[in-house]
Design a protein around this motif. Structure first.
Motif, PDB file in Angstrom:
ATOM      1  N   ALA A 136       0.836  -1.201   0.000  1.00 27.22           N
ATOM      2  CA  ALA A 136       0.000   0.000   0.000  1.00 27.22           C
ATOM      3  C   ALA A 136       0.872   1.253   0.000  1.00 27.22           C
ATOM      4  O   ALA A 136       0.626   2.191  -0.746  1.00 27.22           O
ATOM      5  CB  ALA A 136      -0.930  -0.006   1.211  1.00 27.22           C
ATOM      6  N   LYS A 139       2.301   1.505  -3.600  1.00 26.00           N
ATOM      7  CA  LYS A 139       1.444   1.601  -4.796  1.00 26.00           C
ATOM      8  C   LYS A 139       0.122   2.309  -4.576  1.00 26.00           C
ATOM      9  O   LYS A 139      -0.527   2.743  -5.523  1.00 26.00           O
ATOM     10  CB  LYS A 139       1.176   0.178  -5.333  1.00 26.00           C
ATOM     11  N   ASP A 140      -0.350   2.362  -3.332  1.00 21.78           N
ATOM     12  CA  ASP A 140      -1.683   2.912  -3.102  1.00 21.78           C
ATOM     13  C   ASP A 140      -1.655   3.763  -1.835  1.00 21.78           C
ATOM     14  O   ASP A 140      -2.107   3.332  -0.771  1.00 21.78           O
ATOM     15  CB  ASP A 140      -2.679   1.733  -2.972  1.00 21.78           C
ATOM     16  N   ARG A 141      -1.089   4.946  -1.960  1.00 22.74           N
ATOM     17  CA  ARG A 141      -0.845   5.787  -0.796  1.00 22.74           C
ATOM     18  C   ARG A 141      -2.145   6.139  -0.069  1.00 22.74           C
ATOM     19  O   ARG A 141      -2.154   6.243   1.166  1.00 22.74           O
ATOM     20  CB  ARG A 141      -0.090   7.043  -1.224  1.00 22.74           C
ATOM     21  N   THR A 143      -4.930   4.321   0.376  1.00 23.66           N
ATOM     22  CA  THR A 143      -5.286   3.213   1.266  1.00 23.66           C
ATOM     23  C   THR A 143      -4.346   3.173   2.470  1.00 23.66           C
ATOM     24  O   THR A 143      -4.775   2.974   3.620  1.00 23.66           O
ATOM     25  CB  THR A 143      -5.192   1.872   0.501  1.00 23.66           C
TER      26      THR A 143
END
Lengths: 159, 277
Positions: A136, A139-141, A143
């Motif tokens: 996270a 790749k998915d700050r 979240t």
């Protein structure tokens, strides 16, 4: 416990009681007879203000080995603590806590807890210790931030 | 000196007579007026005596628990005496070197003057070639300056130790001043010296210092550490490895702790006294 580790831990405790960084706590746990076990401590790391970790104090357990201070203490967050550099068991991956890396006997408890506080807000992407938080964070700050803030509610400051 | 006719033209005058001899005499006269004729061993033994006196004085202070009331006038005088002794010796060394250099120059000039023989002697005495007029004083002023002597003297380890002792008696937690540099602007200031062992966090009692990295530890814990196979210096950020043979007693650190503790004790006594009154 060897006499060196005992004197050292007594002095660490004395110095901590005399002076410690704001918002932190650290104390040896009491065994069932009410006596102090200097090799087992509990401590709390406050998240830095103005960060997604703010408003909470994160609990850790500190275990000092027989060979302390030749060997570093083992430090754990609760199991499944959400942070890229914390193993599922809660063990923290930090170079100054690693005997093979940057641990030095002159590092004090105060320096350790300040180092952990720093690690909370500045994870090291080079040494992933768990899948969810690391992925996270990379790749998915959005979240990541949401999860960290959720976790903060769990450990919110009671005072 | 008028009947030189009939002698071979190429007859060389021995180096030592008559001109050089004259100059040599001159130098010998000057050399006899050197500021100090004491030998190195005399000076060394004088210095040793002063240093022993200071050591005895400090031992007495320690034994009588009066370390907090050291007499700085006495120590300053001792430091000055040692300075003067080293200066005298350096001055003498400088004079001897210069005398030798001057004599070598004279011999060289005498040899290089190819026409320096009995026939040319008169001419030679009237007009000595350049360099024959050298005196010790001209050499001295050109090479030895007060500053160069002070610089050499300041490097003497025994003198540095005395000055360090004085600084510690005054400020047991301050870093030692850099006696080497004459440039005050470059001197680093600030910061306190830790009087505690990095391993046990207790006050140092029998401190040993690593000759490699200069860090100081309490003797027993560091030996224990080395015996357990940990070889790197315990200080964070220090990358030196240690051997038992790298550790030497750190007497200055020991003095620091003693002075510091003595002052604390005195402070406590004074506070108690105030409370009583």
């Amino acid at each position: 416990m060897s006499s060196l580790s005992k004197t050292r831990l007594q002095e660490e405790r004395k110095q901590w009681r005399k002076d410690h960084p704001f918002g932190f706590y650290a104390k040896p746990i009491r065994d069932k007879d009410g006596g102090l076990d200097l090799s087992q401590w509990t401590a709390g790391i406050p998240g830095k203000t103005d960060t997604i970790w703010a408003g909470a104090t994160y609990p850790i357990t500190i275990t000092f080995p027989e060979e302390y201070p030749s060997k570093p203490p083992k430090i754990k967050f609760p199991e499944h603590f959400y942070h890229p550099n914390v193993y599922p068991s809660g063990t923290i991956c930090l170079s100054i806590l690693n005997e093979e890396q940057d641990w030095r006997p002159a590092i004090t408890l105060k320096q350790i807890v300040l180092g952990i506080q720093e690690l909370l807000t500045n994870p090291n992407p080079e040494s992933p210790a768990q899948e969810p938080a690391w992925k996270a964070y990379q790749k998915d700050r959005a979240t990541y931030i949401k999860k960290v803030k959720e976790q903060a509610k769990k450990y919110v400051n009671t005072v | 000196m008028e009947t030189l006719d009939g002698l071979p033209d190429d007859l060389r005058v021995p180096e030592s007579i008559p001109l050089t001899k004259l100059l040599l005499n001159k130098f010998q006269r000057e050399a006899s007026q050197l500021p100090s004729t004491a030998s190195k061993s005399d000076i060394d033994s004088d210095i040793e005596t002063v240093i022993r006196d200071v050591d005895t004085y400090i031992d007495t202070l320690v034994n009588e628990e009066r370390l907090s009331e050291a007499n700085f006038d006495y120590i300053d005088t001792c430091i000055q005496v040692v300075e003067r002794l080293y200066e005298a010796y350096q001055l003498k060394v400088a004079y001897m070197k210069l005398t030798k250099a001057a004599m070598d120059d004279i011999r060289q000039v005498a040899n290089e003057a190819a026409d320096f023989n009995l026939n040319s002697l008169k001419q030679f005495q009237k007009n000595p070639p350049l360099g024959f007029d050298l005196t010790l004083n001209s050499y001295y002023s050109s090479i030895v300056t007060e500053e160069s002597i002070t610089k050499t003297v300041n490097k003497e380890p025994k003198l540095q130790r005395l000055r360090n002792i004085r600084s510690i008696l005054e400020n047991p937690e301050d870093p030692l001043p850099d006696h080497d540099s004459l440039d005050d602007e470059l001197a680093v200031s600030g910061g306190k010296v830790s009087l505690k062992d990095p391993l046990s966090l207790q006050f140092l009692e029998n401190p040993v210092r690593s000759r490699k990295c200069g860090h100081t530890y309490e003797n027993r814990p560091i030996l224990l550490q080395l015996r357990n196979g940990v070889t790197h210096c315990p200080i964070s950020g220090c990358h030196f490895d240690l051997l038992v043979s790298d550790l030497v007693p750190d007497s200055l650190m020991k003095l620091r702790v003693q002075v510091f503790k003595a002052r604390q004790l005195q402070k406590r006594r004074l506070t108690k006294l105030e409370t009583v009154m």
